[in-house]
Design a protein around this motif. Structure first.
Motif, PDB file in Angstrom:
ATOM      1  N   VAL A   1      -6.331  12.098   6.776  1.00 40.99           N
ATOM      2  CA  VAL A   1      -6.983  11.196   7.737  1.00 40.99           C
ATOM      3  C   VAL A   1      -7.599  10.014   6.996  1.00 40.99           C
ATOM      4  O   VAL A   1      -7.426   8.848   7.383  1.00 40.99           O
ATOM      5  N   ALA A   2      -8.314  10.302   5.909  1.00 41.34           N
ATOM      6  CA  ALA A   2      -8.960   9.237   5.141  1.00 41.34           C
ATOM      7  C   ALA A   2      -7.939   8.286   4.531  1.00 41.34           C
ATOM      8  O   ALA A   2      -8.119   7.065   4.535  1.00 41.34           O
ATOM      9  N   LEU A   3      -6.848   8.826   4.014  1.00 46.27           N
ATOM     10  CA  LEU A   3      -5.785   7.983   3.454  1.00 46.27           C
ATOM     11  C   LEU A   3      -5.192   7.072   4.527  1.00 46.27           C
ATOM     12  O   LEU A   3      -4.944   5.882   4.276  1.00 46.27           O
ATOM     13  N   ALA A   4      -4.939   7.628   5.705  1.00 45.25           N
ATOM     14  CA  ALA A   4      -4.356   6.835   6.788  1.00 45.25           C
ATOM     15  C   ALA A   4      -5.284   5.696   7.192  1.00 45.25           C
ATOM     16  O   ALA A   4      -4.835   4.572   7.451  1.00 45.25           O
ATOM     17  N   VAL A   5      -6.570   5.972   7.254  1.00 41.84           N
ATOM     18  CA  VAL A   5      -7.541   4.926   7.585  1.00 41.84           C
ATOM     19  C   VAL A   5      -7.494   3.811   6.540  1.00 41.84           C
ATOM     20  O   VAL A   5      -7.479   2.617   6.872  1.00 41.84           O
ATOM     21  N   ALA A   6      -7.447   4.194   5.271  1.00 40.27           N
ATOM     22  CA  ALA A   6      -7.396   3.200   4.200  1.00 40.27           C
ATOM     23  C   ALA A   6      -6.103   2.388   4.247  1.00 40.27           C
ATOM     24  O   ALA A   6      -6.108   1.171   4.054  1.00 40.27           O
ATOM     25  N   LEU A   7      -4.992   3.055   4.522  1.00 39.21           N
ATOM     26  CA  LEU A   7      -3.706   2.364   4.620  1.00 39.21           C
ATOM     27  C   LEU A   7      -3.736   1.297   5.711  1.00 39.21           C
ATOM     28  O   LEU A   7      -3.135   0.224   5.568  1.00 39.21           O
TER      29      LEU A   7
ATOM     30  N   ALA B   1      11.150   5.702 -10.931  1.00 33.15           N
ATOM     31  CA  ALA B   1      10.165   4.950 -10.147  1.00 33.15           C
ATOM     32  C   ALA B   1      10.820   4.200  -8.994  1.00 33.15           C
ATOM     33  O   ALA B   1      10.227   4.065  -7.914  1.00 33.15           O
ATOM     34  N   ASP B   2      12.049   3.698  -9.208  1.00 30.19           N
ATOM     35  CA  ASP B   2      12.744   2.970  -8.142  1.00 30.19           C
ATOM     36  C   ASP B   2      12.986   3.871  -6.928  1.00 30.19           C
ATOM     37  O   ASP B   2      12.937   3.400  -5.775  1.00 30.19           O
ATOM     38  N   ASP B   3      13.245   5.150  -7.172  1.00 26.59           N
ATOM     39  CA  ASP B   3      13.436   6.091  -6.064  1.00 26.59           C
ATOM     40  C   ASP B   3      12.159   6.233  -5.244  1.00 26.59           C
ATOM     41  O   ASP B   3      12.212   6.390  -4.015  1.00 26.59           O
ATOM     42  N   LEU B   4      11.024   6.176  -5.919  1.00 22.81           N
ATOM     43  CA  LEU B   4       9.749   6.300  -5.216  1.00 22.81           C
ATOM     44  C   LEU B   4       9.470   5.072  -4.361  1.00 22.81           C
ATOM     45  O   LEU B   4       8.937   5.188  -3.246  1.00 22.81           O
ATOM     46  N   VAL B   5       9.834   3.903  -4.856  1.00 19.05           N
ATOM     47  CA  VAL B   5       9.676   2.676  -4.065  1.00 19.05           C
ATOM     48  C   VAL B   5      10.541   2.750  -2.814  1.00 19.05           C
ATOM     49  O   VAL B   5      10.082   2.431  -1.700  1.00 19.05           O
ATOM     50  N   GLU B   6      11.777   3.180  -2.979  1.00 27.02           N
ATOM     51  CA  GLU B   6      12.669   3.309  -1.818  1.00 27.02           C
ATOM     52  C   GLU B   6      12.133   4.323  -0.823  1.00 27.02           C
ATOM     53  O   GLU B   6      12.169   4.107   0.403  1.00 27.02           O
ATOM     54  N   LEU B   7      11.601   5.424  -1.332  1.00 26.72           N
ATOM     55  CA  LEU B   7      11.051   6.453  -0.457  1.00 26.72           C
ATOM     56  C   LEU B   7       9.843   5.923   0.314  1.00 26.72           C
ATOM     57  O   LEU B   7       9.688   6.194   1.518  1.00 26.72           O
ATOM     58  N   ALA B   8       9.001   5.160  -0.349  1.00 27.03           N
ATOM     59  CA  ALA B   8       7.833   4.568   0.323  1.00 27.03           C
ATOM     60  C   ALA B   8       8.269   3.637   1.444  1.00 27.03           C
ATOM     61  O   ALA B   8       7.684   3.643   2.544  1.00 27.03           O
ATOM     62  N   ASP B   9       9.294   2.854   1.195  1.00 27.66           N
ATOM     63  CA  ASP B   9       9.787   1.930   2.226  1.00 27.66           C
ATOM     64  C   ASP B   9      10.352   2.688   3.424  1.00 27.66           C
ATOM     65  O   ASP B   9      10.172   2.272   4.583  1.00 27.66           O
ATOM     66  N   ARG B  10      11.035   3.793   3.173  1.00 31.35           N
ATOM     67  CA  ARG B  10      11.555   4.603   4.261  1.00 31.35           C
ATOM     68  C   ARG B  10      10.428   5.223   5.087  1.00 31.35           C
ATOM     69  O   ARG B  10      10.512   5.292   6.326  1.00 31.35           O
TER      70      ARG B  10
ATOM     71  N   ARG C   1       0.833  -1.206   0.000  1.00 30.13           N
ATOM     72  CA  ARG C   1       0.000   0.000   0.000  1.00 30.13           C
ATOM     73  C   ARG C   1       0.869   1.259   0.000  1.00 30.13           C
ATOM     74  O   ARG C   1       0.563   2.224  -0.710  1.00 30.13           O
ATOM     75  N   TYR C   2       1.915   1.256   0.801  1.00 26.02           N
ATOM     76  CA  TYR C   2       2.807   2.419   0.839  1.00 26.02           C
ATOM     77  C   TYR C   2       3.411   2.682  -0.543  1.00 26.02           C
ATOM     78  O   TYR C   2       3.426   3.812  -1.035  1.00 26.02           O
ATOM     79  N   ARG C   3       3.911   1.631  -1.146  1.00 26.18           N
ATOM     80  CA  ARG C   3       4.467   1.782  -2.486  1.00 26.18           C
ATOM     81  C   ARG C   3       3.389   2.195  -3.474  1.00 26.18           C
ATOM     82  O   ARG C   3       3.630   3.017  -4.368  1.00 26.18           O
ATOM     83  N   GLY C   4       2.217   1.631  -3.320  1.00 21.84           N
ATOM     84  CA  GLY C   4       1.120   1.961  -4.222  1.00 21.84           C
ATOM     85  C   GLY C   4       0.724   3.421  -4.168  1.00 21.84           C
ATOM     86  O   GLY C   4       0.359   4.014  -5.195  1.00 21.84           O
ATOM     87  N   VAL C   5       0.794   4.016  -2.988  1.00 18.31           N
ATOM     88  CA  VAL C   5       0.430   5.428  -2.861  1.00 18.31           C
ATOM     89  C   VAL C   5       1.372   6.304  -3.682  1.00 18.31           C
ATOM     90  O   VAL C   5       0.934   7.127  -4.504  1.00 18.31           O
ATOM     91  N   LEU C   6       2.681   6.153  -3.483  1.00 17.46           N
ATOM     92  CA  LEU C   6       3.615   7.034  -4.190  1.00 17.46           C
ATOM     93  C   LEU C   6       3.649   6.741  -5.686  1.00 17.46           C
ATOM     94  O   LEU C   6       3.687   7.673  -6.506  1.00 17.46           O
TER      95      LEU C   6
ATOM     96  N   ALA D   1      -5.639  -0.678  -2.479  1.00 20.43           N
ATOM     97  CA  ALA D   1      -5.420  -1.958  -3.159  1.00 20.43           C
ATOM     98  C   ALA D   1      -3.957  -2.311  -3.355  1.00 20.43           C
ATOM     99  O   ALA D   1      -3.650  -3.391  -3.845  1.00 20.43           O
ATOM    100  N   GLY D   2      -3.048  -1.415  -2.990  1.00 19.10           N
ATOM    101  CA  GLY D   2      -1.639  -1.725  -3.084  1.00 19.10           C
ATOM    102  C   GLY D   2      -1.040  -1.478  -4.453  1.00 19.10           C
ATOM    103  O   GLY D   2      -1.720  -1.089  -5.403  1.00 19.10           O
ATOM    104  N   VAL D   3       0.243  -1.730  -4.543  1.00 21.32           N
ATOM    105  CA  VAL D   3       0.997  -1.397  -5.750  1.00 21.32           C
ATOM    106  C   VAL D   3       0.532  -2.186  -6.963  1.00 21.32           C
ATOM    107  O   VAL D   3       0.643  -1.709  -8.103  1.00 21.32           O
ATOM    108  N   ASP D   4       0.012  -3.382  -6.771  1.00 18.36           N
ATOM    109  CA  ASP D   4      -0.425  -4.186  -7.914  1.00 18.36           C
ATOM    110  C   ASP D   4      -1.623  -3.569  -8.627  1.00 18.36           C
ATOM    111  O   ASP D   4      -1.913  -3.945  -9.782  1.00 18.36           O
ATOM    112  N   ALA D   5      -2.318  -2.656  -7.975  1.00 14.82           N
ATOM    113  CA  ALA D   5      -3.463  -1.995  -8.612  1.00 14.82           C
ATOM    114  C   ALA D   5      -3.032  -0.854  -9.525  1.00 14.82           C
ATOM    115  O   ALA D   5      -3.854  -0.321 -10.281  1.00 14.82           O
TER     116      ALA D   5
END
Length: 331
Positions: free
Chosen positions: A192-198, A314-323, A25-30, A298-302
Motif C-alpha cells: 500500500v505504501a509503495l503504491a502511494v509513493a508510486l 538489467a535490461d530484462d528488469l526494465v522491460e518487466l517494469a514497463d509491462r 518510478r516503475y523502472r526504479g523499483v525493480l 525518486a525514479g530510476v535516476d536515483a
C-alpha cells in the motif's frame, strides 16, 4: 480493514502523474530491488559495528561478479511474483507457489529455510496455504520470516490503480509461502505504501496504522503487532530499528519497517540504501526493500548507474517494469 487500506491506494492513484515520471518510478523499483539486493549480499548477517570496522565509508559498490551469477532469491522471487501478476487479473497463491517451486529447481540461490520447507510440501501435492500453515505450525506458530515482504513490490506496480485488488493480491503473494498473519499484513502495508509513493502521494504512517483494525484479522494480537511496528517508524532513526538484532534478523516486521522508513526519509537516493545496508542484519533483503522504496519515490535516476551495470540482466528488469506499468493502466 482492507477497505481502509484500499482507499489510501485509490486516493493516491486519483492524482494525475506525468507518464515519464511514472515510467521512471516503475523502472526504479525493480532496478532498486536488484541493486540494493546485490549491494547487501557480501555482508549479509554482519552487525552494524562489524560493518563500520570493515567498511568505514559504507558498502558502496556492487560486486562485478554479480553480472555472471544467477539472481539471488530477493530479486529472483520478485521477478516470479511480477511474472505471475502479469498472467492473471487475480493473483493465485497456488499458482505463485508452483512458480516458486520451478524457480527453486532452476536456480534457488539464497532461498530461506521457511520458504524451502513450504515449497517441499507444495511439491508433495499440498495447496500453498495448507503447506504454509503446516510449516508454520511445525515452527511453534512463531516463524514470521521476511520472505513475503522482500518480493512484494510487483504487486504495488501491477495494481497501483486498484486498492482492493492490490490488498487482495498482496495477501495472496504472502500466503503462498508465509502463513503467519504478521507476514500477510506487513506485506499489505508495504505494498500500500509503495503504491502511494508510486502515485506521487505522501506516505502517512498514521493513516497506515489506523487502516489496520486488529478486530478485522484472524489473529488480532498479530495485527496489533503490525500496527505497533508501523507506529514505531514515525520519528525513528535507522539505529532505532536495530536491524542487526540477532533475535529479529529476517523478521517480517523489521523488513516492513525498513521499507516504511525509507519511504518517509527526506532524501531518497544512494546514501539511503548505503545507510540501510550499513545498519547490518539481513542486509541483502533490507537493501532490496530500501532500493524499491527509493525507486518508487525518486525514479530510476536515483539508483546509481554503476550499481545497475553490475546487475545481471538489467535490461530484462526494465522491460518487466514497463509491462507492469501497462498492466496497471488496465487494472
Amino acid at each position: 480493514m482492507t477497505a481502509a487500506l484500499a482507499r489510501l491506494v485509490d486516493q493516491a492513484a486519483a492524482t494525475s502523474v506525468d507518464d515519464e515520471a511514472l515510467r521512471a518510478r516503475y523502472r526504479g523499483v525493480l532496478l532498486g530491488v536488484a541493486a540494493g539486493n546485490a549491494l547487501g549480499l557480501p555482508v549479509e548477517g554482519e552487525s552494524h559495528s562489524s560493518l563500520r570496522r570493515h567498511h568505514p565509508e559504507g558498502v558502496r559498490e556492487v560486486d562485478p561478479a554479480e553480472r555472471g551469477r544467477p539472481w539471488d532469491d530477493d530479486l529472483a522471487q520478485t521477478v516470479v511474483v511480477a511474472e505471475a501478476a502479469l498472467r492473471m487479473q487475480k493473483l493465485s497463491a497456488d499458482y505463485l507457489a508452483l512458480q516458486l517451486v520451478r524457480w527453486r529447481e532452476e536456480n534457488g540461490r539464497g532461498i530461506g529455510v521457511l520458504t524451502g520447507a513450504v515449497l517441499d510440501e507444495v511439491s508433495a501435492g499440498r495447496s500453498s496455504e495448507e503447506a504454509a500453515r503446516l510449516v508454520w505450525e511445525r515452527s511453534g506458530w512463531s516463524n514470521a520470516g521476511n520472505g513475503a515482504v522482500m518480493r512484494c513490490a510487483p504487486v504495488a506496480l501491477r495494481w497501483r490503480t486498484s486498492g482492493a485488488s492490490l490488498v487482495e493480491a498482496a495477501r495472496a503473494s504472502a500466503v503462498a509461502t508465509h502463513y503467519d498473519e504478521r507476514c500477510r499484513w506487513s506485506t499489505v502495508v508495504f505494498d500500500v505504501a509503495l503504491a502511494v509513493a508510486l502515485s506521487g502521494g505522501e506516505v502517512e504512517l498514521d493513516s497506515l496504522a489506523r487502516g489496520l483494525d486488529p478486530a478485522g484479522g484472524e489473529d488480532p494480537a498479530a495485527v496489533e503487532q503490525v500496527v505497533e511496528a508501523v507506529r514505531e517508524v514515525a520519528g525513528a532513526s535507522l539505529p532505532d530499528l536495530e536491524l542487526d538484532d540477532p533475535m529479529d534478523m529476517g523478521y517480517t516486521l523489521k523488513a516492513m519497517q525498513v521499507g516504511l522508513w525509507a519511504l518517509v526519509q527526506p532524501d531518497p537516493g544512494e546514501e539511503l540504501v548505503v545507510e540501510v545496508v550499513g545498519a547490518g542484519g539481513d542486509t541483502d533483503t533490507n537493501g532490496a526493500i530500501a532500493g524499491a522504496a527509493v525507486g518508487a519515490r525518486a525514479g530510476v535516476d536515483a539508483i546509481p548507474a554503476r550499481w545497475v551495470e553490475n546487475v545481471a540482466r538489467a535490461d530484462d528488469l526494465v522491460e518487466l517494469a514497463d509491462r507492469l506499468l501497462e498492466a496497471s493502466r488496465r487494472a
